[in-house]
Design a protein around this motif. Structure first.
Motif, PDB file in Angstrom:
ATOM      1  N   PRO A 167      11.289   5.930   4.293  1.00  0.00           N
ATOM      2  CA  PRO A 167      12.431   5.764   5.189  1.00  0.00           C
ATOM      3  C   PRO A 167      12.214   4.634   6.199  1.00  0.00           C
ATOM      4  N   ARG A 168      13.335   4.106   6.702  1.00  0.00           N
ATOM      5  CA  ARG A 168      13.265   3.002   7.657  1.00  0.00           C
ATOM      6  C   ARG A 168      12.794   3.512   9.015  1.00  0.00           C
ATOM      7  N   CYS A 169      11.913   2.749   9.647  1.00  0.00           N
ATOM      8  CA  CYS A 169      11.421   3.099  10.990  1.00  0.00           C
ATOM      9  C   CYS A 169      12.166   2.243  12.016  1.00  0.00           C
ATOM     10  N   GLU A 170      12.158   2.693  13.263  1.00  0.00           N
ATOM     11  CA  GLU A 170      12.839   1.927  14.318  1.00  0.00           C
ATOM     12  C   GLU A 170      12.224   0.546  14.515  1.00  0.00           C
ATOM     13  N   CYS A 171      10.987   0.336  14.033  1.00  0.00           N
ATOM     14  CA  CYS A 171      10.344  -0.977  14.199  1.00  0.00           C
ATOM     15  C   CYS A 171      10.849  -1.973  13.162  1.00  0.00           C
ATOM     16  N   GLY A 172      11.560  -1.521  12.135  1.00  0.00           N
ATOM     17  CA  GLY A 172      12.063  -2.417  11.093  1.00  0.00           C
ATOM     18  C   GLY A 172      11.339  -2.228   9.774  1.00  0.00           C
ATOM     19  N   ASN A 173      10.136  -1.702   9.835  1.00  0.00           N
ATOM     20  CA  ASN A 173       9.338  -1.480   8.626  1.00  0.00           C
ATOM     21  C   ASN A 173       9.783  -0.176   7.937  1.00  0.00           C
ATOM     22  N   TYR A 174       9.285   0.042   6.745  1.00  0.00           N
ATOM     23  CA  TYR A 174       9.619   1.272   5.996  1.00  0.00           C
ATOM     24  C   TYR A 174       8.374   2.132   5.814  1.00  0.00           C
ATOM     25  N   GLY A 175       8.573   3.433   5.894  1.00  0.00           N
ATOM     26  CA  GLY A 175       7.485   4.367   5.580  1.00  0.00           C
ATOM     27  C   GLY A 175       6.278   4.249   6.502  1.00  0.00           C
ATOM     28  N   CYS A 176       6.530   3.974   7.805  1.00  0.00           N
ATOM     29  CA  CYS A 176       5.423   3.841   8.764  1.00  0.00           C
ATOM     30  C   CYS A 176       4.660   5.155   8.912  1.00  0.00           C
ATOM     31  N   LEU A 177       3.352   5.036   9.144  1.00  0.00           N
ATOM     32  CA  LEU A 177       2.498   6.220   9.321  1.00  0.00           C
ATOM     33  C   LEU A 177       3.077   7.189  10.361  1.00  0.00           C
ATOM     34  N   GLU A 178       3.642   6.623  11.432  1.00  0.00           N
ATOM     35  CA  GLU A 178       4.194   7.465  12.513  1.00  0.00           C
ATOM     36  C   GLU A 178       5.287   8.417  12.015  1.00  0.00           C
ATOM     37  N   LEU A 179       5.941   8.036  10.906  1.00  0.00           N
ATOM     38  CA  LEU A 179       7.012   8.886  10.390  1.00  0.00           C
ATOM     39  C   LEU A 179       6.490  10.114   9.645  1.00  0.00           C
ATOM     40  N   TYR A 180       5.166  10.200   9.474  1.00  0.00           N
ATOM     41  CA  TYR A 180       4.617  11.293   8.669  1.00  0.00           C
ATOM     42  C   TYR A 180       3.693  12.249   9.419  1.00  0.00           C
ATOM     43  N   CYS A 181       3.105  11.787  10.533  1.00  0.00           N
ATOM     44  CA  CYS A 181       2.158  12.725  11.170  1.00  0.00           C
ATOM     45  C   CYS A 181       2.277  12.809  12.684  1.00  0.00           C
ATOM     46  N   SER A 182       3.330  12.258  13.278  1.00  0.00           N
ATOM     47  CA  SER A 182       3.467  12.375  14.738  1.00  0.00           C
ATOM     48  C   SER A 182       3.870  13.807  15.104  1.00  0.00           C
ATOM     49  N   ALA A 183       3.760  14.143  16.387  1.00  0.00           N
ATOM     50  CA  ALA A 183       4.156  15.486  16.842  1.00  0.00           C
ATOM     51  C   ALA A 183       5.637  15.770  16.552  1.00  0.00           C
ATOM     52  N   PRO A 184       6.573  14.829  16.830  1.00  0.00           N
ATOM     53  CA  PRO A 184       7.971  15.134  16.532  1.00  0.00           C
ATOM     54  C   PRO A 184       8.209  15.433  15.051  1.00  0.00           C
ATOM     55  N   MET A 185       7.497  14.699  14.167  1.00  0.00           N
ATOM     56  CA  MET A 185       7.664  14.936  12.729  1.00  0.00           C
ATOM     57  C   MET A 185       7.116  16.307  12.350  1.00  0.00           C
ATOM     58  N   MET A 186       5.957  16.627  12.903  1.00  0.00           N
ATOM     59  CA  MET A 186       5.354  17.920  12.591  1.00  0.00           C
ATOM     60  C   MET A 186       6.274  19.049  13.068  1.00  0.00           C
ATOM     61  N   LEU A 187       6.849  18.890  14.263  1.00  0.00           N
ATOM     62  CA  LEU A 187       7.713  19.951  14.799  1.00  0.00           C
ATOM     63  C   LEU A 187       9.005  20.064  13.996  1.00  0.00           C
ATOM     64  N   LYS A 188       9.532  18.909  13.579  1.00  0.00           N
ATOM     65  CA  LYS A 188      10.760  18.917  12.778  1.00  0.00           C
ATOM     66  C   LYS A 188      10.520  19.663  11.456  1.00  0.00           C
ATOM     67  N   MET A 189       9.406  19.354  10.821  1.00  0.00           N
ATOM     68  CA  MET A 189       9.077  20.022   9.548  1.00  0.00           C
ATOM     69  C   MET A 189       8.847  21.511   9.783  1.00  0.00           C
ATOM     70  N   ALA A 190       8.168  21.830  10.908  1.00  0.00           N
ATOM     71  CA  ALA A 190       7.861  23.245  11.188  1.00  0.00           C
ATOM     72  C   ALA A 190       9.141  24.035  11.459  1.00  0.00           C
ATOM     73  N   GLU A 191      10.097  23.401  12.163  1.00  0.00           N
ATOM     74  CA  GLU A 191      11.358  24.108  12.452  1.00  0.00           C
ATOM     75  C   GLU A 191      12.087  24.463  11.155  1.00  0.00           C
ATOM     76  N   GLN A 192      11.965  23.573  10.149  1.00  0.00           N
ATOM     77  CA  GLN A 192      12.627  23.843   8.870  1.00  0.00           C
ATOM     78  C   GLN A 192      11.838  24.825   7.999  1.00  0.00           C
ATOM     79  N   ARG A 193      10.524  24.642   7.989  1.00  0.00           N
ATOM     80  CA  ARG A 193       9.727  25.390   7.011  1.00  0.00           C
ATOM     81  C   ARG A 193       9.042  26.643   7.556  1.00  0.00           C
ATOM     82  N   VAL A 194       8.694  26.630   8.854  1.00  0.00           N
ATOM     83  CA  VAL A 194       8.023  27.811   9.446  1.00  0.00           C
ATOM     84  C   VAL A 194       8.671  28.172  10.783  1.00  0.00           C
TER      85      VAL A 194
END
Ligand SMILES: [Zn+2]
Length: 403
Positions: free
Chosen positions: A251-278
């Motif tokens: 996916p596109r990141c706000e920096c312009g790049n695609y699939g940035c590391l921050e999109l996969y392991c930051s706290a907001p990403m972890m919480l978003k996944m947890a809200e959906q899955r756990v």
């Protein structure tokens, strides 16, 4: 940090004073003979440097200590408690202000949470007020350090991309803060600050050549210290690993790049996944953001399979980040810090496994991967460490006690 390459005699004198002060900062008490051995200077030179530092009130003698060959010699120590540093952490959702001395001892700290959508002027005013209040209570503050999310453009004083908070892009931190306080003020990006905290105050085997601090929290980034110096790059945004692609078609990141590391392991990403899955792992107590990541880790520790699976996924991506750090900087040690690192024991085995599978054995055998053991938030501590580092580089200018 100077850009020129020559050294005048006065610069050399200050560099030697700085080296002595830095040794005392790390070793607490030592003799002139120890310093002479460590620096490779004659005892006569050290005696002269120490005399000047004692005259300025920066160093004092503390009775006799056991030296090499069982000989007694006079101990020297840094008058650390006479010089305080204010550290300020500005982050998404919160800011913190702490007071430390130059040995890293903490005196006090406050944390203030704010909603992401709050207007910038009111957040800035609240931060400034908190710093002014702190200055009123602590009279021996020699400098202020401020840590901000990266990528931070050092010369311009602006943050290039603040994911989740685009409105902050136009705030000039140098203008806002340097003119506000009558104290030397140093600004650095959060991961660089964390790296400096680990370098100065982390409890690791020394000497270290290269330390990588891997920040995994509201954002993802890294700071590299090579032989005591921060790796900055041309504009101060080097080692911004949160914006390296781990999936070039992601996916596109706000920096312009695609699939940035921050999109996969930051706290907001972890919480978003947890809200959906756990979703069951969150309770009312976890409303406060700082507790939310811990809720997921607690569920995983309690044996919740979905939480364990999610944490393993996060750990895999942190592992990919470590692979990038190892191949880019060949560090002796990678220290992982900030809110996602609180999963420590749950994360490390997967991280080690990924690193072992994906890096050259000669490299991964040598690198230690640790979770930050600092008792204070590394970014807040780092804000103070950045200012401490600058102050200790010019002890005569910053630390001399004026009569
Ligand atoms: Zn990015």
């Amino acid at each position: 940090m100077r850009d020129t390459i020559g050294n005048n005699n006065s610069d050399l004198t200050e560099m030697n004073r700085s080296a002595v002060v830095k040794i005392l900062q790390q070793r607490e008490v030592c003799s002139r003979a120890d310093i002479s051995k460590q620096m490779g200077l004659t005892q006569a030179s050290i005696t002269k440097i120490v005399a000047a530092l004692m005259e300025m009130g920066i160093v004092s003698e503390v009775g006799s200590i056991k030296g090499s060959g069982n000989r007694r010699s006079i101990g020297l120590k840094l008058n650390a408690d006479q010089h305080q540093i204010i550290g300020v952490k500005f982050a998404r959702h919160m800011f913190a202000v702490g007071v430390f001395d130059i040995s890293g001892k903490i005196y006090t700290q406050t944390e203030t949470e704010y909603p992401l959508e709050q207007d910038q002027r009111s957040v800035l005013s609240a931060m400034k007020e908190q710093i002014h209040d702190t200055l009123k209570n602590y009279k021996n503050v020699v400098a202020i350090g401020l840590a901000v999310p990266g990528p931070y453009l050092r010369a311009e004083g602006r943050i290039a991309v603040v994911t989740q908070m685009p409105a902050w892009h136009n705030i000039n931190f140098i203008k806002e803060f340097k003119e506000e306080f009558n104290k030397p003020l140093f600004i650095e990006q959060d991961a660089n600050a964390g790296a400096m905290a680990e370098w100065w105050f982390g409890d690791y085997a020394r000497p270290l050549h290269t330390l990588a601090y891997f920040l995994v929290g509201e954002g993802v980034g890294s700071g590299i210290i090579d032989r005591g110096n921060l790796l900055l790059g041309a504009q101060g945004t080097a080692s911004e690993i949160g914006h390296i692609s781990v999936d070039a078609r992601g996916p596109r990141c706000e920096c312009g790049n695609y699939g940035c590391l921050e999109l996969y392991c930051s706290a907001p990403m972890m919480l978003k996944m947890a809200e959906q899955r756990v979703p069951e792992c969150f309770s009312k107590d976890h409303k406060q953001r700082s507790n939310a990541c811990n809720a997921v880790f607690e569920a995983a520790r309690g044996g919740n399979k979905k939480a364990l699976e999610l944490v393993r996924e996060i750990a895999e991506y942190i592992g990919y980040g470590c692979v990038i750090l190892i191949n880019s900087y060949n560090p002796d040690i990678i220290v992982i810090g900030d809110s996602v690192s609180k999963g420590g024991d749950l994360l490390l085995p997967t991280i080690q496994e990924v690193v072992k599978q994906r890096t050259i054995s000669e490299l991964h055998d040598r690198v230690q991967i640790k979770i930050s053991s600092l008792q204070v938030d590394p970014t807040l501590y780092g804000a103070a460490a950045i200012a401490t580092d600058r102050v200790l580089q010019m002890p005569s200018a910053f630390l001399a006690v004026k009569e």
